[in-house]
Scaffold this active site. Sequence first.
Site, PDB file in Angstrom:
ATOM      1  N   HIS A 237       0.829  -1.219   0.000  1.00 14.81           N
ATOM      2  CA  HIS A 237       0.000   0.000   0.000  1.00 14.81           C
ATOM      3  C   HIS A 237       0.863   1.269   0.000  1.00 14.81           C
ATOM      4  O   HIS A 237       0.784   2.099  -0.902  1.00 14.81           O
ATOM      5  CB  HIS A 237      -0.865   0.048   1.268  1.00 14.81           C
ATOM      6  CG  HIS A 237      -1.680  -1.154   1.534  1.00 14.81           C
ATOM      7  ND1 HIS A 237      -2.853  -1.417   0.856  1.00 14.81           N
ATOM      8  CD2 HIS A 237      -1.534  -2.161   2.435  1.00 14.81           C
ATOM      9  CE1 HIS A 237      -3.382  -2.532   1.331  1.00 14.81           C
ATOM     10  NE2 HIS A 237      -2.600  -3.010   2.282  1.00 14.81           N
TER      11      HIS A 237
HETATM   12  C1  BDR Z   1      -2.939   0.814   5.416  1.00 16.67           C
HETATM   13  O1  BDR Z   1      -3.108   0.413   6.784  1.00 16.67           O
HETATM   14  C2  BDR Z   1      -1.902  -0.120   7.295  1.00 16.67           C
HETATM   15  O2  BDR Z   1      -2.104  -1.441   7.679  1.00 16.67           O
HETATM   16  C3  BDR Z   1      -0.867  -0.039   6.210  1.00 16.67           C
HETATM   17  O3  BDR Z   1       0.357   0.431   6.727  1.00 16.67           O
HETATM   18  C4  BDR Z   1      -1.450   0.908   5.192  1.00 16.67           C
HETATM   19  O4  BDR Z   1      -1.028   2.234   5.419  1.00 16.67           O
HETATM   20  C5  BDR Z   1      -3.657  -0.166   4.523  1.00 16.67           C
HETATM   21  O5  BDR Z   1      -5.018  -0.185   4.809  1.00 16.67           O
END
Ligand code: BDR
Length: 309
Positions: A237
């Site tokens: 992500h």
């Molecule tokens: C986001 O939430 C966290 O778990 C990750 O770092 C990312 O920024 C994904 O939903």
Amino acid sequence: MKKIILDCDPGHDDAVALLFAGISESIDLLGVVAVAGNSYVENTVKNALKITEMASINVPVLKGAGKPILREQIVAPNIHGESGLEGVELPEPSKKYEEENYIHFYKRIIEENERNITIVAVGPLTNIGNLFLIHPELKDKISEIVIMGGGIAFGNTTPVAEFNIYADPEAAKIVFDSGVPLTVFGLDVTHQAKINNEEIRKMQEIKSEVVSKMGVLLEFFHKTYFDVFKIVGAPLHDPCAVIYLSDPEIFEYENYYTQIELNGKYTYGQTVVDYWHLSGKVNSKWAVRVNREKFIEILFENLKKYEKR
Ligand code: BDR
Ligand code: CA
């Protein structure tokens, strides 16, 4: 070279984003501000210190907000472990976070780099929400906020809400209503930016201690994604938000009007995206597609530079 502040909650994918931002020739990293999110802020700031120190990324690290603006706190041990960065032991950092208050830091850096500063926010938007509550005049001085958060079609923490937005929807509303140019990497695109097991193994072979350990950490992340979502491949992500700064052309974009749901019984924290442009308004540019092969290639090209550091 883009001057950026990285606002993050490391976090496995945050740590990859941090490594990228610390070595990419397109990015001038001016500071790292930790926020509570994947774990408590004491842990996320410590994780940021561990990664910056191991990677010799010599930038100030600040401790941001420890609690969301209004809602009760949530963290994500099911994905990132209790520490926020579980999977391998990293050396205790000798560096400390700065004593400067994070709001003061943001104000100072924004004023020193007026209209020439990008905030990359890959955790809950609490720090930036607080900044705009206290200093609304700074909104006009920021060139762009790049966000990892939300989703057009689905959530990951509730059926419709993504973690970073759900962890502090009131802060997200302040940011989405701010008028600052926003570029958003939501789940629709970050779930196309997955790293597979073979690539994770290749990362472990890179001859840099911090990068190979990152590869081991990603094994943990890959497994939690399989356990929780039954998907194969770990979505990177947060790296999307920094790779965008160096190679924007590997993504495709759509402009939308986005509102943050604050009242819904089932939809609290949803990014409500006006897909059909019914409102006639626009406040955000969303990345909707990515060339995954290029994404991985660019990531590896940059991580390999740590072999020489
Ligand atoms: C986001 O939430 C966290 O778990 C990750 O770092 C990312 O920024 C994904 O939903
Ligand atoms: Ca994150």
